[in-house]
Write a protein that holds these residues in place. Sequence first.
Motif, PDB file in Angstrom:
ATOM      1  N   TRP A  30       0.830  -1.201   0.000  1.00 15.61           N
ATOM      2  CA  TRP A  30       0.000   0.000   0.000  1.00 15.61           C
ATOM      3  C   TRP A  30       0.866   1.253   0.000  1.00 15.61           C
ATOM      4  N   LEU A  33       2.811   1.613  -3.421  1.00 17.76           N
ATOM      5  CA  LEU A  33       1.907   2.010  -4.499  1.00 17.76           C
ATOM      6  C   LEU A  33       1.430   3.443  -4.337  1.00 17.76           C
ATOM      7  N   ARG A  34       1.171   3.869  -3.109  1.00 15.29           N
ATOM      8  CA  ARG A  34       0.777   5.263  -2.877  1.00 15.29           C
ATOM      9  C   ARG A  34       1.899   6.215  -3.273  1.00 15.29           C
ATOM     10  N   THR A  37       2.253   6.216  -7.216  1.00 13.18           N
ATOM     11  CA  THR A  37       1.136   6.825  -7.948  1.00 13.18           C
ATOM     12  C   THR A  37       0.738   8.182  -7.377  1.00 13.18           C
ATOM     13  N   ARG A  40      -2.790   8.271  -5.560  1.00 18.40           N
ATOM     14  CA  ARG A  40      -4.040   7.944  -6.256  1.00 18.40           C
ATOM     15  C   ARG A  40      -4.493   6.506  -6.019  1.00 18.40           C
ATOM     16  N   TYR A  41      -3.587   5.575  -6.049  1.00 17.49           N
ATOM     17  CA  TYR A  41      -3.940   4.162  -5.925  1.00 17.49           C
ATOM     18  C   TYR A  41      -3.098   3.522  -4.846  1.00 17.49           C
ATOM     19  N   PRO A  42      -3.516   2.538  -4.163  1.00 19.00           N
ATOM     20  CA  PRO A  42      -4.849   1.931  -4.187  1.00 19.00           C
ATOM     21  C   PRO A  42      -5.839   2.804  -3.433  1.00 19.00           C
ATOM     22  N   ARG A  43      -7.069   2.735  -3.841  1.00 17.84           N
ATOM     23  CA  ARG A  43      -8.110   3.531  -3.183  1.00 17.84           C
ATOM     24  C   ARG A  43      -8.603   2.849  -1.918  1.00 17.84           C
ATOM     25  N   SER A  56      -7.971  -6.827  -2.096  1.00 16.40           N
ATOM     26  CA  SER A  56      -6.696  -6.312  -1.592  1.00 16.40           C
ATOM     27  C   SER A  56      -5.536  -7.277  -1.761  1.00 16.40           C
TER      28      SER A  56
END
Length: 80
Positions: A30, A33-34, A37, A40-43, A56
Amino acid sequence: MLEPLLRGLLFVAEMLLEIVVSYFFYGAGWLVLRLLTLGRYPRLPLRVADPSGPRSSWVSAFGFFCVVGLPLAILVFIHG
């Protein structure tokens, strides 16, 4: 008489290890990836009820790649 007790303790230890590892890999995936990106992702939120659930699990898999796969690949490339 001691064997069922040991099996029970082993089962509990395995379940705890699975929970800890899945939350660790989900958190690592998490975060990376945050960062990649720009938020933006993961939401999905950082704290989820089931980090190995269908929505997930890809975040956990990415976290596993970042924590285990990437360092191993670098070590093989350097010392190969």
